[in-house]
Design an enzyme around this catalytic site. Structure first.
Site, short mmCIF file in Angstrom:
data_model
loop_
_atom_site.label_atom_id
_atom_site.label_comp_id
_atom_site.label_asym_id
_atom_site.label_seq_id
_atom_site.Cartn_x
_atom_site.Cartn_y
_atom_site.Cartn_z
N CYS A 52 32.17 38.91 6.24
CA CYS A 52 33.40 39.11 7.03
C CYS A 52 33.46 40.54 7.57
CB CYS A 52 34.63 38.83 6.18
SG CYS A 52 34.70 37.15 5.56
N ARG A 135 34.88 29.75 8.42
CA ARG A 135 34.86 30.57 9.65
C ARG A 135 35.10 29.65 10.84
NH1 ARG A 135 32.84 35.18 7.37
NH2 ARG A 135 31.57 34.73 5.53
#
Ligand code: BEZ
Length: 235
Positions: A52, A135
């Site tokens: 991330c 995601r």
């Protein structure tokens, strides 16, 4: 008895589900606050995690490029606001990665500890994780319609050049009334609408002066890169 709201996952062509949220840049009302621009709503599994972090640094570095194409970015995870703020500060103050440093994430990052938004948008996939969003990437157009949805698992960081390519392709397809072939990039030939909207097969084959026809159902034409970019930037 406790009742739990059940949401259908939004689909391409649906109006983007509405929500109000607290973000690192203040409160937002989605998608209403973004009417008139494109917006990419994307989720990430957790703050203070490496994939991330690499994604946020990359996306923040490209924000201006998306802005120039009239596209705003909005991130989300099921972490709280203070975690978001601390993580983004750490990124700016401490992380140097692949030549990116002092990276300031200026786009809003939604806190979604109740998972309301993640549920509404189908960002939770229990087979992958019960506690984290995958995601997910939602492209929403200036009228608030979802135009593309892409999902990646926890272990795979997104390709942000691809997200930019998708944005430009969607906008160019709208502007020029064409479709984009596999791996299309600005400057490549585009696909002319199929028969029915564009005459009979015979007419198409006969008028193929400026088109390349591989068969009656498969014709392409040139579309200049500068023409594409002039039309799609800041629109
Ligand atoms: C990461 O961003 O590194 C990550 C987050 C959740 C699970 C696995 C990896």
């Amino acid at each position: 008895m406790e009742s739990k709201e059940v949401f259908a996952m939004p689909r391409i062509g649906d109006a983007a589900p509405e929500f109000k949220a607290v973000t690192t840049q203040g409160n937002i009302h989605f998608p209403n606050d973004y009417k008139g621009s494109w917006v990419i709503l994307f989720s990430h599994p957790a703050d203070f995690t490496p994939v991330c972090t690499s994604e946020f640094m990359t996306f923040a570095t490209m924000e201006k490029q998306f802005e120039e194409a009239n596209c705003k970015l909005v991130g989300l995870s099921v972490d709280g606001l203070y975690s978001h703020i601390a993580w983004l500060r750490t990124i700016k103050e401490k992380i140097e990665y692949k030549g990116m440093k002092d990276v300031e994430v200026k786009f809003p990052l939604i806190e979604d500890i109740t998972m309301e938004v993640a549920n509404k948008y189908g960002m939770l996939m229990p087979g992958e994780s019960n506690t984290k969003a995958v995601r997910a990437v939602f492209f929403v157009d200036p009228k608030g319609i979802i135009r593309t949805i892409i999902y990646y698992p926890l272990s795979l960081g997104r390709n942000f050049d691809e997200l930019y390519r998708v944005l430009i392709a969607l906008k160019a397809a709208d502007e020029f009334g064409v479709a984009m072939p596999a791996d299309w990039r600005p400057g490549d030939d585009v696909i002319v609408p199929t028969a029915g909207s564009c005459g009979t097969a015979k007419e198409r084959m006969e008028s193929k002066g400026e088109m390349t026809c591989y068969d009656w159902f498969f014709c392409t034409k040139k579309l200049d890169k500068d023409e594409v970019m002039k039309k799609v930037l800041k629109k």
